[in-house]
Each structure stands twice: as structure tokens, then as C-alpha cells.
Design a protein around this motif. Structure first.
Motif, short mmCIF file in Angstrom:
data_model
loop_
_atom_site.label_atom_id
_atom_site.label_comp_id
_atom_site.label_asym_id
_atom_site.label_seq_id
_atom_site.Cartn_x
_atom_site.Cartn_y
_atom_site.Cartn_z
N LEU A 605 -7.42 -35.10 28.51
CA LEU A 605 -7.02 -35.47 27.06
C LEU A 605 -7.75 -36.67 26.81
O LEU A 605 -8.18 -36.77 25.46
CB LEU A 605 -5.50 -35.53 26.98
N THR A 651 -7.63 -30.21 22.50
CA THR A 651 -8.85 -31.07 22.95
C THR A 651 -9.94 -30.37 23.90
O THR A 651 -11.05 -30.23 23.77
CB THR A 651 -8.31 -32.10 23.86
N ASN A 655 -12.65 -30.48 21.30
CA ASN A 655 -13.37 -31.69 21.81
C ASN A 655 -13.44 -31.73 23.37
O ASN A 655 -12.34 -32.65 23.66
CB ASN A 655 -12.83 -32.79 20.97
N GLY A 658 -13.02 -35.24 25.18
CA GLY A 658 -11.80 -36.15 25.20
C GLY A 658 -11.59 -37.01 23.89
O GLY A 658 -12.57 -37.15 22.99
N ILE A 659 -10.50 -37.91 23.79
CA ILE A 659 -10.21 -38.54 22.67
C ILE A 659 -11.21 -39.79 22.72
O ILE A 659 -11.68 -40.17 21.79
CB ILE A 659 -8.67 -39.13 22.90
#
Length: 688
Positions: A605, A651, A655, A658-659
């Protein structure tokens, strides 16, 4: 002789449960090419659904965070007390307990809806994703389902009434409950039905064709998406049904049924992900051997067997044997395209990063109160764990689901070496990290030959075995009540443990928080330099293509072993910090199997392929800074695990980097737009 036969018969019920989960895993894989790690969690969800419907006539609803909780937190800062409207958690149906048949039908309908939701919302968007994304999405599904049950029913085990006839049968000098045998009959019948389904029906033939060559199935006019949806629905209904039927003789808790997917996957591997009959027979045999081990552990002549963990070690041995015997264990599906793994960017301006981290930790520990200082310390330890996953997964592409188990080995060795043997600091944590490194190298041996989902299965079963074989084995680690705690870390007579040098703000002590921050910064610098070095570039080359790396002289075996060794050393350091944080004692629950799954979830994440992602993961770890914000500011602490699982799935789909990568990209866009505003427009001069 009758005694041995009796225990083999007693194991038929457990084997039938394994077999049904194995059938569900096989059906889902046939239709979608995904090894569903959440198969046991689906069975658990279905069992709880039936339990509540039959007991009280209530259907529990998935927990939805109250959007007004943030407003409640803001008003609390000003001393106001805002009462929020409650969101319904249960829906009453019938005004009382529901009969068996309606409750069973409704529970299976919920399972079918859950299976379709998993396909449509999770795995269909990940159809062309790399195995890492699919694996962490499965972990996210497990976390969501477990946290849902935890929020609705708590973590205490419950007893369910038997649907099948459960009268005792006297045989072989003992008593066998009839419901175990009836379950085996039902599971065998289900296996025969699945064999006929895949052998003679259009759906089964199309699913087999797509499993062999997905491109060819598309050319023949079959929709892989439709085949996958039907497979997920069938798989979920099958698992939920066996969860409901087996709940009376299996502990109904959020963890027990979830982890039974490990022996089920072992049976599917023995069946080469192809034969329903072989998977069913192998799973029943595993269950029978599992019960036979209970008898053997009571016999003096089998005293060499470990009293704890022998039964959990059996699935690991089966999985490793099946993978090594086959080599390439999972059939390769011909997909239209496969996405790449997340990028592993270099850390820009590492000196500035280290300076910012140092200032944050020193100032935070010197000025903040207990809760925020504790959160900073937990985030520092979580960052070190995430960095170990950055090395082994982000740089080399090896999926490890046992990092917390490796960290636990280091933590338990620290307590034994420092507490019982008197080895001083800093030698004790270094030796503990060395022991964790040796354990990691043992795990790395299968990684030489297998990778991807295959390695994830091995490491998951390893964590499952170590949890019982080591952490809950008093012969190895001693009783937590009787063990001598490790003394506080100290240098030149100055102690800086969590209970030393306390001020009026309470525990943990400021020096221990700074110590954890220093260890984290050293680990960050080490991984940054590793990524920039030739070794780091070799790791990335092996991750991208082992054959291409070998063609330019890179030894992929040595590179993988080195990655596991470095990652395990970092995990051992993190385990030592956790032991010191707990006043020199270690609790087995800290390093349980689900904790390893959560560690991978948080690391992915945050961003599993970069140092910035590891720092972000440290912020997101349970008990870290994000937990404190959710609990103290937003009043949403109880839904943290649920939110983590949901964010992990999002995620993985939207994406994969990740963040941290999203924040980095957003910052780049903002800087680009700001630069355009500051740049004056070009002057165009008129020419004759």
C-alpha cells in the motif's frame, strides 16, 4: 492397529473440509487463472452468515465507515459532543431464528454475490496484472472479510449447530461422529459433479480451453470474463457450503477457517491444478494424516516429533515437495498481455530525506505526548519491516509472506540470548538478526527454483508452520510467563529502554523513541545505497528477466540468496526492536500468520518498490501515525483494518506503485505547474 485406523477415520471429516476448499481453489483457477488465497475466508464468511441467520434471523451488513466521523472528530477538538446517527449493522428477517433450509439458501446466495463481487471488483480489473498484484489483492480480500467478521462478531470462537446427522457411531473401538462421514460423502459427490461439469458441459470445456490458451478461447468465441464470473460464483458457493457444514466440528472464528486454505492449496498442487479427483483424494489423505499425527505425538516411540507444529509443518512439506517435483508448478495461461511490476526508482536527495526524518523524530519525541510518541516509535519499526520487503519483493520480485515470522525468530532469539544467556547490547540484537538471516536463507532455498505465486504459497505455509513450531512451542522459546525478559539496551551504563529515563509524560521513554528512529534511519540509508549500487542493479535485472540477467554474467541464484539474507537481517533488527519495545518480552500473537499478511499489505500500500514507499508504509502500520489520526482525530480507529484491506485492493488495481508514487507524481505535477506560472512568456520581436 484398530487405534491407528480409528484416527485415520476421524481425519476423514477434516480431509473433507480440505477437499472442498481445494475444489473451490481449483474451480477459481480454472476459470480465472487466480490462486485464491481467500478461499478459506470465503468459507468463514458463509459460515458466519448462516450462523447469524439461523440463530437470530439477522443478516449482517458489511461495515461502512460513517462519513460524519470526521466532523465528530473536529467538533471534539473544541469540546463539543456531536451525536452521530447510527448506520444499520444487521437486517432482521422473519423476526426470530430462521429454519435451516431458508438460512442455508440465503447464505449460499450471499456467497454467490460475494464471489461475483470478488470477480467484478477485484480480479477482473487485475486480469493482466503481474502475480504480485493478484497476490496482494487476495491478501486485501482476506483482510476485508476478516475485519468485517471481527467488527460484527468479535474475535471469540463460537459454536454452531450441526445440520448433518451427528449421532455417534461406534467403530474400531472408538466413537466417530456421523456428520464427519456425511460431509465426506457430500464432498466426494461434489468432486464427481465438478469432474462431470468440466468434462461434459460447454462451460467446463470452455473453461478448460481458456485455462490452456486464453487467446485461443477468445478466438473460438468464448468470453474469458464470463467464464471467470461463473467460476468465481461456483467456487464461493462451494466453499461457503462446506464452511457451513463443517462449522460444528471446526472452531468458528475469523482465523481458523481462513488458514485452512494452506493444506487445501497443497492438495491442489499435488493435483497439478488440473485434476479434481486427485485434489479431492490428496486433501482427504492430508486430513487423515493430520489426525494420525495427533495419535503419534502421544506415543513414546515418536517422541522425536515436535509436540507443537508437526501438524502445521505437514502442509509446508507437501507444498515444497509438490513444487520441487514439478519445477514449473502452475500451468501458464496464454493471456493477451501482462503488465510490468512496479518501478523501483532511486531515492532523490537522500541527504535531505535523512535530515527530515532525523528532525521529525527528535523534535517529535521531545515535544509530543505519550500517544504520538508511541505512534512515532511504532512507525519507525514498521518502516524497517517494510524496507525488508522492499529488498526481497521490490528489488528482486520475490513474493514473501513470512517476513513477520522471520522477524519473530529474531525477537525470540533476542529474549533468549539477552535474558537467559546474558549477552549484552548491541551484540544480542546483532546475533538475533544473524539468526533471522539464517532462517531467511532457508526460506530462500525454494526461491532459487520457484517464484511468483508459487513462492508466496511456500512462504505463507512457512509462516503457518513457524507460528506453531516455534512461537507457540514452550520447549523452544519457553513460556512467556516464566521467560527471563531481555534487559534494556544500554551503552556505557546509560539505559535507553522504553521504561528508562522516564519523564512526567510517561512511557515510552524519549531515548528509546530516538533509538528506534536512529535504527530506522540507518536502515533507510542502507537500502538507498543498495538500490544505487551494482548489487541493486543486478537485483533489478534478475527481477526483470532472469535469463537476460544470466546472459550478461549475473548469477541469479546468488542474487536471490543475497536479497533474502539482507531482507531477513532487516526483519531480525525489527523483531529485536519489537522485543525491546515490549519490555524484553515477546508475545506469539505479534508474529502470527495474519501479521505477515498485514505486513505485505501495508508495504504494498505504501509502495513496495521504493524507500519512500517503506516510509509511507511505516506511517500506515497498525498502531502508527495513521492509526492515531484515525482513532484520536477521526474517531474511526475500529475500521482501520477494514480500510487497509479496501485501500490495498484499490491500490493493486489503480496504482500498483503505491501511495508514495502517487504523492511523488502529484508533487511533480504541482512543481511543473508552479514552474510554468513563474516562467515569463517568450517575447516575439517583429521583423521587417
Amino acid at each position: 492397529m484398530n487405534e491407528y485406523l480409528l484416527f485415520l477415520v476421524l481425519g476423514i471429516g477434516t480431509g473433507a473440509l480440505y477437499a472442498a476448499l481445494a475444489q473451490g481453489v481449483l474451480v477459481a483457477y480454472r476459470g480465472s487463472g487466480v490462486v485464491n488465497l481467500a478461499q478459506g475466508a470465503v468459507a468463514m464468511y458463509g459460515a458466519y452468515t448462516y450462523y447469524e441467520l439461523h440463530r437470530a434471523g439477522r443478516l449482517f451488513l458489511p461495515p461502512i465507515p460513517n462519513p460524519l466521523s470526521l466532523l465528530e472528530g473536529v467538533t471534539a477538538w473544541f469540546g463539543a459532543d456531536l451525536s452521530l446517527p447510527d448506520i444499520p449493522t444487521f437486517v432482521g428477517i422473519g423476526g426470530g431464528s430462521m429454519p435451516v433450509v431458508p438460512a442455508l439458501v440465503l447464505s449460499l446466495a450471499v456467497a454467490a454475490a460475494l464471489g461475483y463481487a470478488m470477480h467484478a471488483l477485484v480480479y477482473r480489473p487485475l486480469r493482466t496484472a503481474p502475480p504480485l498484484a493478484k497476490t496482494v489483492a487476495g491478501v486485501g480480500v482476506i483482510i476485508v472479510l476478516q475485519s468485517t467478521i471481527g467488527l460484527r462478531f468479535g474475535s471469540d470462537a463460537r459454536s454452531a449447530e450441526s445440520i448433518l446427522p451427528d449421532q455417534p457411531i461406534h467403530m474400531l473401538g472408538g466413537i466417530v461422529k456421523a456428520d464427519r462421514l456425511w460431509l465426506a460423502v457430500i464432498v466426494v459427490a461434489a468432486g464427481i459433479g465438478l469432474w462431470a461439469l468440466f468434462r461434459f458441459t460447454v462451460f467446463g470445456l470452455a473453461a478448460r480451453a481458456a485455462a490452456g490458451n486464453e487467446k485461443g478461447a477468445v478466438l473460438l468465441g468464448y468470453s474469458p470474463d464470463r467464464l471467470a464470473a461463473r467460476s468465481w460464483v461456483l467456487s464461493s458457493v462451494l466453499s461457503a457450503a462446506v464452511g457451513i457444514l463443517a462449522a460444528p466440528f471446526v472452531t468458528l472464528s475469523p482465523t481458523t477457517l481462513t488458514l485452512l486454505v494452506i493444506p487445501a492449496i497443497g492438495a491442489v498442487l499435488l493435483a497439478r491444478f488440473e485434476s479434481v479427483a486427485v485434489a479431492t483424494i490428496a486433501a482427504i489423505a492430508l486430513g487423515m494424516v493430520d489426525q494420525l499425527l495427533i495419535l503419534l505425538l502421544r506415543k513414546p516411540q515418536f517422541g522425536w516429533l515436535p509436540s507443537n507444529g508437526s501438524r502445521e509443518l505437514l502442509p509446508l512439506l507437501v507444498i515444497v515437495a509438490a513444487l520441487f517435483a514439478r519445477g514449473r508448478s502452475l500451468p501458464v495461461r496464454g493471456s493477451t498481455e501482462i503488465e510490468r511490476l512496479p518501478r523501483a526508482p532511486e531515492t532523490r536527495r537522500p541527504v535531505r530525506l535523512v535530515a527530515v526524518l532525523a528532525v521529525v523524530f527528535v523534535v517529535g519525541q521531545l515535544t509530543l505526548g505519550y500517544e504520538w510518541r508511541q505512534a512515532l516509535t511504532v512507525s519507525a519499526i514498521g518502516t524497517v519491516i517494510a524496507l525488508s520487503l522492499v529488498v526481497v519483493t521490490g528489488l528482486v520480485g520475490q513474493i514473501s509472506l513470512c517476513q513477520m515470522a522471520v522477524a519473530g525468530c529474531g525477537a525470540f532469539f533476542l529474549t533468549r540470548s539477552a535474558g537467559d544467556w546474558g549477552i549484552p547490547f548491541p551484540l544480542a540484537p546483532i546475533l538475533a538478526a544473524g539468526v533471522a538471516t539464517v532462517i531467511g536463507l532457508v526460506v530462500a532455498v525454494p526461491a532459487v527454483r520457484i517464484r511468483g505465486v508459487n513462492l508466496a504459497l511456500v512462504t505463507l505455509s512457512f509462516a503457518y508452520a513457524v507460528d506453531q513450531l516455534v512461537f507457540n512451542n514452550d520447549d523452544l522459546v519457553g513460556s512467556s510467563a516464566d521467560a527471563v525478559p531481555a534487559p534494556s539496551p544500554s551503552l556505557l551504563g546509560y539505559k535507553f529502554g522504553p521504561l528508562d529515563q522516564l519523564d512526567d509524560r510517561g512511557v515510552p521513554s524519549v531515548p528509546f523513541g530516538i533509538f528506534a528512529g536512529v535504527v530506522m534511519i540507518v536502515a533507510v540509508v542502507a537500502v538507498v545505497n543498495l538500490r544505487r549500487s551494482n548489487v541493486g542493479r543486478s537485483m533489478l535485472a534478475v527481477r526483470a528477466n532472469e535469463r537476460a540477467a544470466a546472459s550478461v554474467g549475473i548469477d541469479h541464484v546468488r542474487t536471490k540468496l543475497l536479497a533474502f539474507a539482507l531482507a531477513s537481517f532487516l526483519a531480525g533488527i525489527a523483531g529485536s526492536l519489537l522485543a525491546y519495545q515490549n519490555s524484553g518480552r515477546v508475545e506469539p500473537t505479534t508474529f502470527a500468520v495474519m501479521t505477515s499478511l498485514s505486513a505485505l499489505a501495508i508495504a504494498y500500500l505504501g509502495g513496495i518498490s521504493s524507500v519512500g514507499g517503506a516510509i509511507t508504509a511505516g506511517v500506515l502500520v497498525a498502531g502508527g501515525l495513521s492509526s492515531t489520526v484515525l482513532d484520536k482525530v477521526m474517531h474511526m480507529g475500529e475500521t482501520e483494518q477494514l480500510a487497509t484491506g479496501a485501500l490495498l485492493i484499490v491500490t493493486a488495481i489503480a496504482n500498483p506503485e503505491g501511495i508514495a508514487a502517487a504523492l511523488r507524481h502529484t508533487g511533480g505535477v504541482i512543481r511543473h505547474l508552479a514552474g510554468r506560472r513563474r516562467t515569463p512568456a517568450p517575447v516575439v520581436e517583429a521583423t521587417a
